[in-house]
Design a protein around this motif. Structure first.
Motif, short mmCIF file in Angstrom:
data_model
loop_
_atom_site.label_atom_id
_atom_site.label_comp_id
_atom_site.label_asym_id
_atom_site.label_seq_id
_atom_site.Cartn_x
_atom_site.Cartn_y
_atom_site.Cartn_z
N GLU A 102 -13.78 -1.28 -60.96
CA GLU A 102 -14.23 0.10 -60.79
C GLU A 102 -13.97 0.96 -62.02
N THR A 103 -12.83 0.74 -62.67
CA THR A 103 -12.51 1.53 -63.86
C THR A 103 -13.50 1.27 -64.98
N ARG A 104 -13.83 0.01 -65.22
CA ARG A 104 -14.78 -0.33 -66.27
C ARG A 104 -16.19 0.14 -65.91
N GLN A 105 -16.56 0.06 -64.64
CA GLN A 105 -17.86 0.56 -64.23
C GLN A 105 -17.98 2.05 -64.48
N LEU A 140 -22.85 -3.74 -58.64
CA LEU A 140 -22.21 -2.58 -59.27
C LEU A 140 -22.49 -1.33 -58.45
N ARG A 141 -21.78 -0.27 -58.75
CA ARG A 141 -22.07 1.01 -58.12
C ARG A 141 -23.52 1.40 -58.40
N GLU A 142 -24.16 2.03 -57.43
CA GLU A 142 -25.60 2.28 -57.49
C GLU A 142 -26.02 3.08 -58.71
N ASP A 143 -25.27 4.11 -59.06
CA ASP A 143 -25.69 4.94 -60.19
C ASP A 143 -25.60 4.20 -61.52
N LEU A 144 -24.70 3.23 -61.62
CA LEU A 144 -24.64 2.43 -62.84
C LEU A 144 -25.74 1.37 -62.84
N ARG A 145 -25.98 0.76 -61.69
CA ARG A 145 -26.99 -0.29 -61.59
C ARG A 145 -28.36 0.23 -62.04
#
Length: 241
Positions: A102-105, A140-145
């Motif tokens: 999560e931190t890197r994402q 990954l989290r949706e906003d990053l994906r």
């Protein structure tokens, strides 16, 4: 010179865009070569397709940065949060996003936002990212994906046997090895076909040849793999002969 010193010489060539064997990935290689400040690129494909090679080759230019999950989790965030007036690296290459916590994402999400804010300014930088699957399938989290698909996206295909033969032959030539075609053919026939492992095996064979004072042949390769005193952890299990 003792055996250990012999095994420490002649490191494998560093990944560059010049020694990348493109195979069916010529368009992706061309896009990486042409990647300019203000543009982003996402490369995806299965292990062994050359994702990391391309990113490391791209990041080998002066002042460029290569980041993977082995580095400090705060590295990406520190780049994203740098003084807005400070110059960014010309290229930031981010590898193995499928393994990000999560931190890197969060750091990569912030870096994408920084990239977009700077894209049309004199602080623009190129952002290259790689993972093992298409953006829509990335865990990954949706906003990053969704950001992975903001600009250029290329799928990398595995090398064919002919491409692997060319790649290993090129590596041998770069190292100054006189390597008979049957040695490479044996490797392709009796080993797993991940080009990274095959290249590591060729590197180990070169070192073993120096250590034993013997020419590289299929017999020497088989002797190395059977040698209980030789440790080569990157090589996969031998197939049944």
């Amino acid at each position: 010179m003792n055996r250990q010193l012999l095994l420490d010489v002649l490191p494998a060539p560093a990944p560059t865009l010049q020694n990348y064997i493109a195979g069916a990935n010529g368009q992706a290689l061309a896009a990486v070569r042409a990647l300019a400040p203000g543009r982003a690129l996402y490369l995806w494909g299965a292990a062994g397709c050359g994702r990391s090679h391309l990113l490391k080759g791209l990041a080998s230019t002066p002042d460029a940065i290569y980041v993977d999950v082995q580095q400090d989790a705060r590295t990406l965030r520190s780049l994203a949060d740098a003084d807005s007036a400070a110059a960014m690296p010309p290229v930031v290459a981010v590898d193995d996003v499928h393994n990000m916590d999560e931190t890197r994402q969060a750091g990569l999400f912030a870096l994408y936002n920084r990239w977009r804010e700077c894209a049309a300014t004199n602080r623009a930088f190129a952002l290259a990212v790689a993972g093992d699957r298409a953006p829509i399938s990335m865990p990954l989290r949706e906003d990053l994906r969704t950001r992975l698909g903001w600009d250029l996206v290329f799928r990398l295909d595995p090398l064919s046997d002919a491409d692997k033969l060319a790649a290993l032959s090129a590596q041998a030539t770069e190292r100054g090895l006189q390597l008979a075609p049957e040695v490479i053919q044996w490797m392709l026939t009796h080993r797993e076909r991940d080009i990274r492992k095959l290249a590591a095996l060729l590197d180990a064979l070169d070192r073993y040849s120096l250590a034993t004072g013997r020419h590289i042949t299929v017999a020497l390769l088989r002797a190395m793999l059977a040698d209980p005193n030789h440790k080569h952890h990157d090589a996969p299990t031998t197939r049944a002969l």
